[in-house]
Write a protein that holds these residues in place. Structure first.
Motif, PDB file in Angstrom:
ATOM      1  N   PRO A 236       0.634  -1.384   0.161  1.00 43.95           N
ATOM      2  CA  PRO A 236      -0.041  -0.028  -0.166  1.00 43.95           C
ATOM      3  C   PRO A 236       0.671   1.296  -0.027  1.00 43.95           C
ATOM      4  CG  PRO A 236       0.244  -0.707   2.210  1.00 43.95           C
ATOM      5  CD  PRO A 236       0.871  -1.537   1.399  1.00 43.95           C
ATOM      6  N   LYS A 237       2.114   1.119  -0.380  1.00 44.24           N
ATOM      7  CA  LYS A 237       2.772   2.427  -0.418  1.00 44.24           C
ATOM      8  C   LYS A 237       2.330   3.300  -1.537  1.00 44.24           C
ATOM      9  CE  LYS A 237       7.009   0.310   1.502  1.00 44.24           C
ATOM     10  NZ  LYS A 237       8.372  -0.073   1.147  1.00 44.24           N
ATOM     11  N   GLN A 238       2.998   4.582  -1.349  1.00 45.69           N
ATOM     12  CA  GLN A 238       2.291   5.654  -2.342  1.00 45.69           C
ATOM     13  C   GLN A 238       3.720   6.319  -3.177  1.00 45.69           C
ATOM     14  OE1 GLN A 238      -0.699   8.322  -1.164  1.00 45.69           O
ATOM     15  NE2 GLN A 238      -1.319   6.928   0.462  1.00 45.69           N
ATOM     16  N   GLY A 239       3.453   6.669  -4.369  1.00 48.87           N
ATOM     17  CA  GLY A 239       4.688   7.467  -5.135  1.00 48.87           C
ATOM     18  C   GLY A 239       4.094   8.856  -5.671  1.00 48.87           C
ATOM     19  N   LEU A 240       5.067   9.494  -5.634  1.00 51.14           N
ATOM     20  CA  LEU A 240       5.219  10.875  -6.643  1.00 51.14           C
ATOM     21  C   LEU A 240       6.247  10.899  -7.639  1.00 51.14           C
ATOM     22  CD1 LEU A 240       4.530  13.787  -7.013  1.00 51.14           C
ATOM     23  CD2 LEU A 240       5.981  14.573  -4.918  1.00 51.14           C
ATOM     24  N   LEU A 241       5.573  11.212  -8.670  1.00 53.24           N
ATOM     25  CA  LEU A 241       6.550  11.413  -9.850  1.00 53.24           C
ATOM     26  C   LEU A 241       6.392  12.817 -10.241  1.00 53.24           C
ATOM     27  CD1 LEU A 241       8.377  10.782 -12.203  1.00 53.24           C
ATOM     28  CD2 LEU A 241       6.576   9.691 -13.459  1.00 53.24           C
ATOM     29  N   MET A 264      -0.723   6.778  -6.922  1.00 49.58           N
ATOM     30  CA  MET A 264       0.249   7.540  -7.621  1.00 49.58           C
ATOM     31  C   MET A 264      -0.236   9.094  -7.752  1.00 49.58           C
ATOM     32  SD  MET A 264       1.308   5.304 -11.039  1.00 49.58           S
ATOM     33  CE  MET A 264      -0.181   4.384 -11.323  1.00 49.58           C
ATOM     34  N   ASN A 265       0.837   9.953  -7.484  1.00 48.28           N
ATOM     35  CA  ASN A 265       0.598  11.294  -7.536  1.00 48.28           C
ATOM     36  C   ASN A 265       1.779  11.737  -8.975  1.00 48.28           C
ATOM     37  OD1 ASN A 265      -0.980  12.503  -5.326  1.00 48.28           O
ATOM     38  ND2 ASN A 265       0.249  11.350  -4.379  1.00 48.28           N
ATOM     39  N   ILE A 266       1.310  12.077  -9.939  1.00 49.79           N
ATOM     40  CA  ILE A 266       2.152  12.307 -11.191  1.00 49.79           C
ATOM     41  C   ILE A 266       1.974  13.891 -11.441  1.00 49.79           C
ATOM     42  CG2 ILE A 266       2.473  12.039 -13.628  1.00 49.79           C
ATOM     43  CD1 ILE A 266       1.562   9.222 -13.278  1.00 49.79           C
ATOM     44  N   ASN A 290      -3.245  10.501  -9.518  1.00 50.96           N
ATOM     45  CA  ASN A 290      -3.721  12.207  -9.256  1.00 50.96           C
ATOM     46  C   ASN A 290      -2.721  12.854 -10.376  1.00 50.96           C
ATOM     47  OD1 ASN A 290      -4.298  14.632  -8.686  1.00 50.96           O
ATOM     48  ND2 ASN A 290      -2.700  14.343  -6.646  1.00 50.96           N
ATOM     49  N   PHE A 291      -3.218  13.121 -11.507  1.00 49.36           N
ATOM     50  CA  PHE A 291      -2.428  13.757 -12.635  1.00 49.36           C
ATOM     51  C   PHE A 291      -2.587  15.393 -12.426  1.00 49.36           C
ATOM     52  CE2 PHE A 291      -1.700  14.582 -17.205  1.00 49.36           C
ATOM     53  CZ  PHE A 291      -0.004  14.762 -17.142  1.00 49.36           C
ATOM     54  N   PHE A 292      -1.630  16.005 -12.173  1.00 47.47           N
ATOM     55  CA  PHE A 292      -1.915  17.429 -11.894  1.00 47.47           C
ATOM     56  C   PHE A 292      -0.740  18.284 -12.616  1.00 47.47           C
ATOM     57  CE2 PHE A 292       0.683  15.695  -8.427  1.00 47.47           C
ATOM     58  CZ  PHE A 292       1.561  16.831  -8.276  1.00 47.47           C
ATOM     59  N   GLY A 293      -1.108  19.546 -12.621  1.00 50.90           N
ATOM     60  CA  GLY A 293      -0.135  20.710 -12.974  1.00 50.90           C
ATOM     61  C   GLY A 293       0.334  21.529 -11.857  1.00 50.90           C
ATOM     62  N   ALA A 294       1.587  21.776 -11.526  1.00 50.24           N
ATOM     63  CA  ALA A 294       2.148  22.735 -10.755  1.00 50.24           C
ATOM     64  C   ALA A 294       3.624  22.921 -10.972  1.00 50.24           C
ATOM     65  CB  ALA A 294       1.777  22.087  -9.248  1.00 50.24           C
ATOM     66  N   GLU A 295       4.042  23.958 -10.334  1.00 52.06           N
ATOM     67  CA  GLU A 295       5.586  24.100 -10.388  1.00 52.06           C
ATOM     68  C   GLU A 295       5.844  23.161  -9.256  1.00 52.06           C
ATOM     69  OE1 GLU A 295       7.724  25.892 -11.919  1.00 52.06           O
ATOM     70  OE2 GLU A 295       5.896  26.799 -13.479  1.00 52.06           O
ATOM     71  N   PRO A 296       7.199  22.753  -9.439  1.00 49.77           N
ATOM     72  CA  PRO A 296       7.637  21.829  -8.167  1.00 49.77           C
ATOM     73  C   PRO A 296       7.607  22.295  -6.716  1.00 49.77           C
ATOM     74  CG  PRO A 296       9.551  22.822  -9.654  1.00 49.77           C
ATOM     75  CD  PRO A 296       8.290  23.261 -10.234  1.00 49.77           C
ATOM     76  N   ASP A 297       7.640  23.787  -6.793  1.00 44.67           N
ATOM     77  CA  ASP A 297       7.698  24.122  -5.404  1.00 44.67           C
ATOM     78  C   ASP A 297       6.306  24.534  -4.858  1.00 44.67           C
ATOM     79  OD1 ASP A 297       7.481  26.251  -7.028  1.00 44.67           O
ATOM     80  OD2 ASP A 297       9.125  27.572  -6.162  1.00 44.67           O
ATOM     81  N   ALA A 298       5.293  24.164  -5.510  1.00 42.08           N
ATOM     82  CA  ALA A 298       4.073  24.608  -5.207  1.00 42.08           C
ATOM     83  C   ALA A 298       2.894  23.457  -5.518  1.00 42.08           C
ATOM     84  CB  ALA A 298       3.728  25.801  -6.189  1.00 42.08           C
ATOM     85  N   MET A 299       3.197  22.351  -4.957  1.00 42.67           N
ATOM     86  CA  MET A 299       2.379  21.222  -5.121  1.00 42.67           C
ATOM     87  C   MET A 299       1.540  20.881  -3.972  1.00 42.67           C
ATOM     88  SD  MET A 299       5.147  18.407  -7.310  1.00 42.67           S
ATOM     89  CE  MET A 299       6.196  18.496  -6.111  1.00 42.67           C
ATOM     90  N   GLU A 300       1.388  21.634  -2.990  1.00 39.62           N
ATOM     91  CA  GLU A 300       0.775  21.526  -1.713  1.00 39.62           C
ATOM     92  C   GLU A 300      -0.736  21.075  -1.946  1.00 39.62           C
ATOM     93  OE1 GLU A 300       2.410  24.151  -2.126  1.00 39.62           O
ATOM     94  OE2 GLU A 300       4.257  24.213  -0.839  1.00 39.62           O
ATOM     95  N   ALA A 302      -2.048  19.698  -4.454  1.00 37.40           N
ATOM     96  CA  ALA A 302      -2.591  18.285  -5.092  1.00 37.40           C
ATOM     97  C   ALA A 302      -1.675  17.115  -4.243  1.00 37.40           C
ATOM     98  CB  ALA A 302      -1.441  18.259  -6.275  1.00 37.40           C
ATOM     99  N   ILE A 303      -1.043  17.424  -3.493  1.00 44.96           N
ATOM    100  CA  ILE A 303      -0.577  15.877  -2.473  1.00 44.96           C
ATOM    101  C   ILE A 303      -0.947  16.294  -1.189  1.00 44.96           C
ATOM    102  CG2 ILE A 303       1.573  14.822  -1.725  1.00 44.96           C
ATOM    103  CD1 ILE A 303       2.891  16.101  -4.453  1.00 44.96           C
TER     104      ILE A 303
END
Length: 442
Positions: A236-241, A264-266, A290-300, A302-303
């Protein structure tokens, strides 16, 4: 000689307007159906010139040619490209066309160059080492300096490997068909060292192959699946790409590897630029992605929680694409290197916020640059004592995986008082000069 004239038009567009190779071809052939039978020859000729462009520029800077106007020079570049390497057009036809297009006097002045066809030592004489390597392998000298950080031997082998045409690799969607079934169906595919990654050797363009059109295979770099397999997680682990690299096959790899099993969060900068990914998620009816658009320092937004595995795949100098794109280095600038470096630091910093305690952060770039790879990670670790470097690897295009890549895996442990110095993988240490380089006096 319509082929030469069309090739010259396309070459002008690529060099003068900065139009990418593929787009320049489309502009000529897409609206003109009657020209399409010439596309293969023209495309190959322009590609050949681009893969030796620095050498032809150097040759045509000799006193007897340097004052020529650019249209005449570029026709000469293309003529030499065919006579020296491509060899699809009759030399007599080329010479007759040149006499008509640029005048008999100029055409006659090219005869000494034409006579050198088949004798590389004559048109590439002894020159200072870096200049000779630059002209021989079509690599600007500043790029050679970037690669020299890995030692002169590796620099030579990198330049040599990148001068060869790209190979085509595909990932088998084992949820639809097995690699064995594809291999037994014909001789167009060959096994590779990476499970379920095949080398395509057919003559039909890959995008026209039925397996490709039906979505049973997709393009991939062998290193992409190798890295994904190395750090695979289970339910049941989760991943972010998070990905901003040009090649988005890592997204497809995660979807194929994990399917509906792992949450998965992508993340990408702009979801609208990835319609194929959106269609794939919908077609597979994946409710766990969860496929989303965001800058890498602004993903709060979505995750919602820390992740067990985080892949950070930012844009880079992308030197692995040199073999695939003949005009890659022609359009590249050192400013892009600085932009990529800033992007990588931002992406790594942003992705690190979402790593769970005991989780793994993997940083991946498809290039050969100590600054973008090892040095970026070293700086990050110095500023983040909660992360420990577990493994790092610089891959080269002359190795088994046939890919230019760097990855680094780091484990999060906030109980550590301070970070230890980064490990040094043997592949990162400059080697002795390659035997072949030594033999040639490099």
């Amino acid at each position: 000689m319509q082929e030469l004239d069309l090739a010259a038009k396309i070459l002008d567009d690529i060099i003068d307007e900065g139009t990418p190779f593929g787009e320049a071809l489309k502009k000529v052939f897409q609206p003109n159906q009657e020209l399409r039978p010439l596309r293969a020859t023209v495309s190959g000729l322009v590609g050949c010139e681009l893969r030796h462009h620095l050498m032809f520029e150097y040759i045509m800077e000799a006193d007897e040619y340097k004052d020529w106007e650019m249209p005449a020079k570029r026709l000469a570049y293309l003529s030499l490209a065919d006579l020296y390497y491509f060899k699809r057009i009759s030399p007599e036809d080329i010479k007759a066309h040149l006499a008509q297009a640029i005048g008999e006097e100029k055409a006659a002045a090219l005869e000494p160059l034409f006579a050198k066809a088949g004798n590389p030592k004559e048109y590439l004489p002894e020159l200072p080492r870096d200049l000779q390597l630059s002209l021989r392998f079509n690599v600007p000298e500043w790029v050679l300096k970037v690669w020299r950080h890995f030692g002169n031997g590796k620099m030579y082998n990198i330049a040599k490997a990148n001068s060869r045409p790209a190979k085509f690799y595909v990932r088998v969607r084992t949820s639809m068909i097995s690699a064995e079934a594809i291999l037994s169906s014909g001789e167009d595919f060959e096994k590779t060292p990476v499970e379920d990654v095949l080398l395509y050797k057919g003559k039909t363009p890959l995008r026209k192959v039925e397996l490709y059109r039906k979505g049973m295979i997709f393009d991939i770099k062998p290193a992409t699946k190798f890295i994904s397999d190395t750090f695979k997680i289970e339910d049941p682990k989760q991943g972010l790409l998070y990905l901003s690299a040009r090649d988005h096959s890592m997204i497809e790899e995660w979807i194929e590897t994990y399917g509906p099993r792992v949450a998965m969060n992508i993340g990408v900068k702009d979801v609208s630029k990835y319609p194929d990914v959106t269609r794939l998620i919908k077609a597979e009816n994946l409710k766990n992605v969860n496929f989303f658009g965001a800058e890498p320092d602004a993903m709060e937004a979505a995750i919602s929680k820390p992740q067990d595995l985080v892949f950070c795949v930012p844009a880079s100098s992308s030197f692995d694409n040199i073999r695939e794109t003949p005009d890659f280095l022609l359009h590249f600038s050192t400013e892009e290197l600085d932009q990529a470096y800033d992007e990588q630091k931002k992406a790594l910093e942003g992705c690190s916020k979402y790593v769970a305690e005991g989780g793994t952060l993997v940083y991946i770039i498809y290039t050969i640059s100590r600054k973008e790879g090892h040095n970026t990670v070293k700086t990050f670790l110095e500023n983040h004592p909660e992360f420990q470097l577990v493994e790092e690897k610089q891959g080269f295009p002359f190795e088994e995986l046939d890919t230019s890549y760097y990855y680094c895996a780091m484990k999060k442990d906030s109980s550590l008082a301070k970070a230890e110095p980064p490990l040094i993988d043997p592949a990162m240490i400059p080697s002795e000069e390659a035997p072949q380089a030594q033999a040639e006096g490099k």
